[in-house]
Motif scaffolding. Structure first.
Motif, PDB file in Angstrom:
ATOM      1  N   ILE A  18      86.701  20.365  54.436  1.00 45.40           N
ATOM      2  CA  ILE A  18      86.122  20.957  53.225  1.00 45.40           C
ATOM      3  C   ILE A  18      84.638  20.577  53.121  1.00 45.40           C
ATOM      4  O   ILE A  18      84.278  19.406  53.239  1.00 45.40           O
ATOM      5  CB  ILE A  18      86.878  20.477  51.962  1.00 45.40           C
ATOM      6  CG1 ILE A  18      88.393  20.724  52.106  1.00 45.40           C
ATOM      7  CG2 ILE A  18      86.320  21.162  50.719  1.00 45.40           C
ATOM      8  CD1 ILE A  18      88.807  22.167  52.321  1.00 45.40           C
ATOM      9  N   VAL A  19      83.799  21.602  52.904  1.00 49.07           N
ATOM     10  CA  VAL A  19      82.357  21.391  52.764  1.00 49.07           C
ATOM     11  C   VAL A  19      82.013  21.131  51.300  1.00 49.07           C
ATOM     12  O   VAL A  19      82.465  21.858  50.404  1.00 49.07           O
ATOM     13  CB  VAL A  19      81.559  22.624  53.238  1.00 49.07           C
ATOM     14  CG1 VAL A  19      80.054  22.346  53.194  1.00 49.07           C
ATOM     15  CG2 VAL A  19      81.954  23.032  54.636  1.00 49.07           C
ATOM     16  N   LEU A  20      81.193  20.114  51.070  1.00 45.22           N
ATOM     17  CA  LEU A  20      80.652  19.824  49.737  1.00 45.22           C
ATOM     18  C   LEU A  20      79.125  19.963  49.826  1.00 45.22           C
ATOM     19  O   LEU A  20      78.439  19.042  50.273  1.00 45.22           O
ATOM     20  CB  LEU A  20      81.045  18.415  49.285  1.00 45.22           C
ATOM     21  CG  LEU A  20      82.555  18.113  49.237  1.00 45.22           C
ATOM     22  CD1 LEU A  20      82.806  16.647  48.879  1.00 45.22           C
ATOM     23  CD2 LEU A  20      83.265  19.028  48.244  1.00 45.22           C
ATOM     24  N   LEU A  43      85.865  15.678  55.134  1.00 48.56           N
ATOM     25  CA  LEU A  43      84.770  16.220  54.328  1.00 48.56           C
ATOM     26  C   LEU A  43      83.484  16.361  55.125  1.00 48.56           C
ATOM     27  O   LEU A  43      83.166  15.532  55.978  1.00 48.56           O
ATOM     28  CB  LEU A  43      84.516  15.323  53.109  1.00 48.56           C
ATOM     29  CG  LEU A  43      85.684  15.177  52.125  1.00 48.56           C
ATOM     30  CD1 LEU A  43      85.276  14.284  50.958  1.00 48.56           C
ATOM     31  CD2 LEU A  43      86.164  16.530  51.616  1.00 48.56           C
ATOM     32  N   ILE A  44      82.762  17.433  54.809  1.00 53.58           N
ATOM     33  CA  ILE A  44      81.420  17.658  55.338  1.00 53.58           C
ATOM     34  C   ILE A  44      80.474  17.654  54.141  1.00 53.58           C
ATOM     35  O   ILE A  44      80.573  18.526  53.266  1.00 53.58           O
ATOM     36  CB  ILE A  44      81.330  19.002  56.098  1.00 53.58           C
ATOM     37  CG1 ILE A  44      82.314  19.012  57.283  1.00 53.58           C
ATOM     38  CG2 ILE A  44      79.899  19.258  56.572  1.00 53.58           C
ATOM     39  CD1 ILE A  44      82.478  20.370  57.950  1.00 53.58           C
ATOM     40  N   LEU A  45      79.602  16.653  54.080  1.00 57.32           N
ATOM     41  CA  LEU A  45      78.626  16.553  52.992  1.00 57.32           C
ATOM     42  C   LEU A  45      77.298  17.114  53.475  1.00 57.32           C
ATOM     43  O   LEU A  45      76.841  16.790  54.578  1.00 57.32           O
ATOM     44  CB  LEU A  45      78.430  15.096  52.572  1.00 57.32           C
ATOM     45  CG  LEU A  45      79.620  14.388  51.928  1.00 57.32           C
ATOM     46  CD1 LEU A  45      79.350  12.890  51.817  1.00 57.32           C
ATOM     47  CD2 LEU A  45      79.917  14.961  50.559  1.00 57.32           C
ATOM     48  N   ASP A 118      83.775  26.121  61.752  1.00 56.85           N
ATOM     49  CA  ASP A 118      83.571  24.668  61.770  1.00 56.85           C
ATOM     50  C   ASP A 118      84.056  23.980  60.494  1.00 56.85           C
ATOM     51  O   ASP A 118      83.940  22.760  60.364  1.00 56.85           O
ATOM     52  CB  ASP A 118      82.089  24.341  62.003  1.00 56.85           C
ATOM     53  CG  ASP A 118      81.609  24.801  63.377  1.00 56.85           C
ATOM     54  OD1 ASP A 118      82.453  24.851  64.301  1.00 56.85           O
ATOM     55  OD2 ASP A 118      80.415  25.119  63.533  1.00 56.85           O
ATOM     56  N   ALA A 119      84.541  24.743  59.517  1.00 55.04           N
ATOM     57  CA  ALA A 119      85.124  24.184  58.290  1.00 55.04           C
ATOM     58  C   ALA A 119      86.108  25.202  57.722  1.00 55.04           C
ATOM     59  O   ALA A 119      86.131  26.361  58.144  1.00 55.04           O
ATOM     60  CB  ALA A 119      84.044  23.843  57.272  1.00 55.04           C
ATOM     61  N   ASP A 120      86.920  24.741  56.771  1.00 54.77           N
ATOM     62  CA  ASP A 120      88.019  25.574  56.264  1.00 54.77           C
ATOM     63  C   ASP A 120      87.853  26.023  54.810  1.00 54.77           C
ATOM     64  O   ASP A 120      88.551  26.923  54.359  1.00 54.77           O
ATOM     65  CB  ASP A 120      89.333  24.794  56.383  1.00 54.77           C
ATOM     66  CG  ASP A 120      89.571  24.311  57.803  1.00 54.77           C
ATOM     67  OD1 ASP A 120      89.557  25.157  58.713  1.00 54.77           O
ATOM     68  OD2 ASP A 120      89.742  23.092  57.997  1.00 54.77           O
ATOM     69  N   GLY A 121      86.966  25.380  54.050  1.00 53.58           N
ATOM     70  CA  GLY A 121      86.783  25.736  52.646  1.00 53.58           C
ATOM     71  C   GLY A 121      85.578  25.009  52.077  1.00 53.58           C
ATOM     72  O   GLY A 121      85.000  24.130  52.725  1.00 53.58           O
ATOM     73  N   GLN A 122      85.188  25.409  50.871  1.00 49.66           N
ATOM     74  CA  GLN A 122      83.999  24.832  50.241  1.00 49.66           C
ATOM     75  C   GLN A 122      84.224  24.661  48.744  1.00 49.66           C
ATOM     76  O   GLN A 122      84.919  25.451  48.113  1.00 49.66           O
ATOM     77  CB  GLN A 122      82.796  25.754  50.468  1.00 49.66           C
ATOM     78  CG  GLN A 122      81.516  25.307  49.749  1.00 49.66           C
ATOM     79  CD  GLN A 122      80.295  26.099  50.198  1.00 49.66           C
ATOM     80  OE1 GLN A 122      79.895  26.026  51.348  1.00 49.66           O
ATOM     81  NE2 GLN A 122      79.722  26.871  49.295  1.00 49.66           N
ATOM     82  N   LEU A 123      83.613  23.608  48.191  1.00 45.02           N
ATOM     83  CA  LEU A 123      83.655  23.365  46.751  1.00 45.02           C
ATOM     84  C   LEU A 123      82.259  22.987  46.279  1.00 45.02           C
ATOM     85  O   LEU A 123      81.644  22.070  46.820  1.00 45.02           O
ATOM     86  CB  LEU A 123      84.640  22.236  46.417  1.00 45.02           C
ATOM     87  CG  LEU A 123      84.733  21.830  44.949  1.00 45.02           C
ATOM     88  CD1 LEU A 123      85.293  22.966  44.098  1.00 45.02           C
ATOM     89  CD2 LEU A 123      85.590  20.578  44.789  1.00 45.02           C
ATOM     90  N   LYS A 321      90.693  16.859  42.266  1.00 43.89           N
ATOM     91  CA  LYS A 321      91.795  17.837  42.224  1.00 43.89           C
ATOM     92  C   LYS A 321      91.408  19.135  42.928  1.00 43.89           C
ATOM     93  O   LYS A 321      92.209  19.716  43.661  1.00 43.89           O
ATOM     94  CB  LYS A 321      92.151  18.167  40.766  1.00 43.89           C
ATOM     95  CG  LYS A 321      92.912  17.090  40.020  1.00 43.89           C
ATOM     96  CD  LYS A 321      93.121  17.533  38.576  1.00 43.89           C
ATOM     97  CE  LYS A 321      93.678  16.442  37.694  1.00 43.89           C
ATOM     98  NZ  LYS A 321      93.626  16.808  36.271  1.00 43.89           N
ATOM     99  N   MET A 322      90.167  19.593  42.692  1.00 41.80           N
ATOM    100  CA  MET A 322      89.753  20.881  43.257  1.00 41.80           C
ATOM    101  C   MET A 322      89.548  20.803  44.773  1.00 41.80           C
ATOM    102  O   MET A 322      89.745  21.794  45.475  1.00 41.80           O
ATOM    103  CB  MET A 322      88.495  21.400  42.568  1.00 41.80           C
ATOM    104  CG  MET A 322      88.734  21.921  41.149  1.00 41.80           C
ATOM    105  SD  MET A 322      90.024  23.215  41.018  1.00 41.80           S
ATOM    106  CE  MET A 322      89.291  24.519  42.014  1.00 41.80           C
ATOM    107  N   ILE A 323      89.191  19.628  45.295  1.00 45.07           N
ATOM    108  CA  ILE A 323      89.134  19.478  46.759  1.00 45.07           C
ATOM    109  C   ILE A 323      90.547  19.635  47.327  1.00 45.07           C
ATOM    110  O   ILE A 323      90.761  20.349  48.319  1.00 45.07           O
ATOM    111  CB  ILE A 323      88.516  18.120  47.161  1.00 45.07           C
ATOM    112  CG1 ILE A 323      87.025  18.063  46.798  1.00 45.07           C
ATOM    113  CG2 ILE A 323      88.693  17.879  48.675  1.00 45.07           C
ATOM    114  CD1 ILE A 323      86.381  16.691  46.975  1.00 45.07           C
TER     115      ILE A 323
END
Length: 337
Positions: A18-20, A43-45, A118-123, A321-323
């Protein structure tokens, strides 16, 4: 085990990336540290690594080093992503120079990381507006197959165990499309059912809500709900769905049996589809405040890979929670693709 714990456990069992994009935002970093501590997601920051690590040290966040940190300015894939963006947007007149500027924007970069696999989702959204979060998602990741409209579902954990599934209900659309037409409303119904499955683990029983039950009132807005019901049935023939139903007929078995005899949904609904955004937004906030329910979301749906938007007033727990929810959506998106 409560629903949030179930969502977290599902995420742990099949870790997603998950990208932040708001990598230096305090609530985001503190939630990220807890996610990494608990092993909920990879996580990807996005942000300057020195700044992120200095903040982590200042706030005592000992596990931030477990995240992948990408600096938009020095990202080795910067040119590759710029070329990808230019290709995706060339019909809209985008030049490579414009694309090179946009890949420095973390919200665009995050979506390009997802698009390239390279990632599966973002928040995001603790610092950015909904429009700014959604724009790159729609331009780069685009909508899911067969879907043209993005919507937002709200997970409602109520103190009414006799309703929904032990008080758990999912409502849509509460966030995005102000006045959906029949086709959009059908898409919202199908997407909200999928969210109920992916995030809440429900076997969806969908009620298309109105101020009329089975022709008890005549109006063009009722006609729209009936038309949407028929379109949704064509889109998802296996979906358990019925309408038009008033809220009490959808939720209370005795009233459902009286107003809509023979309906497999009336009195048993766990997914509520409202006819317009105004109704959805007012409804969930009334249930939250007057009924002391917990409202989690909005959970954005209809995008090919999950991109979720936080409220700028969110707390650390909301981000956590949202992650986990975004990870659950990513798991489901892979299964369905």
């Amino acid at each position: 085990m409560d629903l949030i714990s179930q969502i977290v456990e599902r995420a742990k069992a099949d870790k997603q990336r998950i990208v932040l994009p708001e990598g230096t935002e305090e609530r985001t970093l503190k939630a990220a540290n807890q996610i990494l501590t608990d092993g909920v997601a990879d996580l990807i920051l996005l942000g300057n690594p020195d700044e992120i690590m200095a903040l982590a040290k200042e706030w005592g966040l000992g596990n931030i080093h477990k995240a992948t940190i990408i600096d938009p300015e020095t990202n080795p894939k910067k040119e590759e992503y710029a070329q990808l963006l230019c290709e995706l947007r060339k019909k809209k007149g985008m030049t490579i120079e414009e694309a090179r500027k946009l890949v420095l924007n973390p919200l665009y970069l995050g979506c390009l990381i997802i698009k390239s696999g390279d990632a599966d989702g973002q928040l995001a959204g603790a610092r950015n507006t909904t429009g700014d979060v959604l724009r790159p998602a729609l331009q780069i990741i685009k909508t899911a197959p067969g879907i043209t409209c993005v919507s937002g579902a709200m997970l409602m954990l109520t103190h009414a165990p006799e309703c929904g599934d032990n008080g758990v209900l999912v409502m849509g659309d509460v966030a995005v499309t102000p006045v959906p037409d029949a086709n959009q409303l059908a898409q919202i119904a199908v997407c909200t059912a999928r969210t109920a499955q992916a995030v809440a683990g429900l076997d969806p029983r969908v009620a298309m809500l109105s101020f009329s039950t089975k022709g008890s009132a005549k109006h063009e807005v009722v006609d729209k709900v009936v038309e949407a019901l028929n379109i949704a049935k064509e889109m998802a023939p296996d979906l358990k769905i019925d309408g038009e139903l008033q809220a009490d007929a959808a939720l209370v078995p005795r009233i459902g049996a009286s107003k809509a005899p023979g309906s497999e949904i009336a009195g048993k609904a766990n997914v509520l589809i409202v006819p317009c955004l105004e109704v959805g937004n007012i409804s969930y906030k009334l249930v939250e405040r007057l009924g002391h329910a917990t409202a989690i979301g909005p959970i954005l749906q209809g995008i090919a890979r999950p991109v979720n938007d936080l409220s700028r007033g969110c707390c650390i727990e909301d981000v956590y929670k949202m992650i986990a929810i975004t990870a659950n959506q990513a798991i489901a998106a892979k299964k369905n693709s």
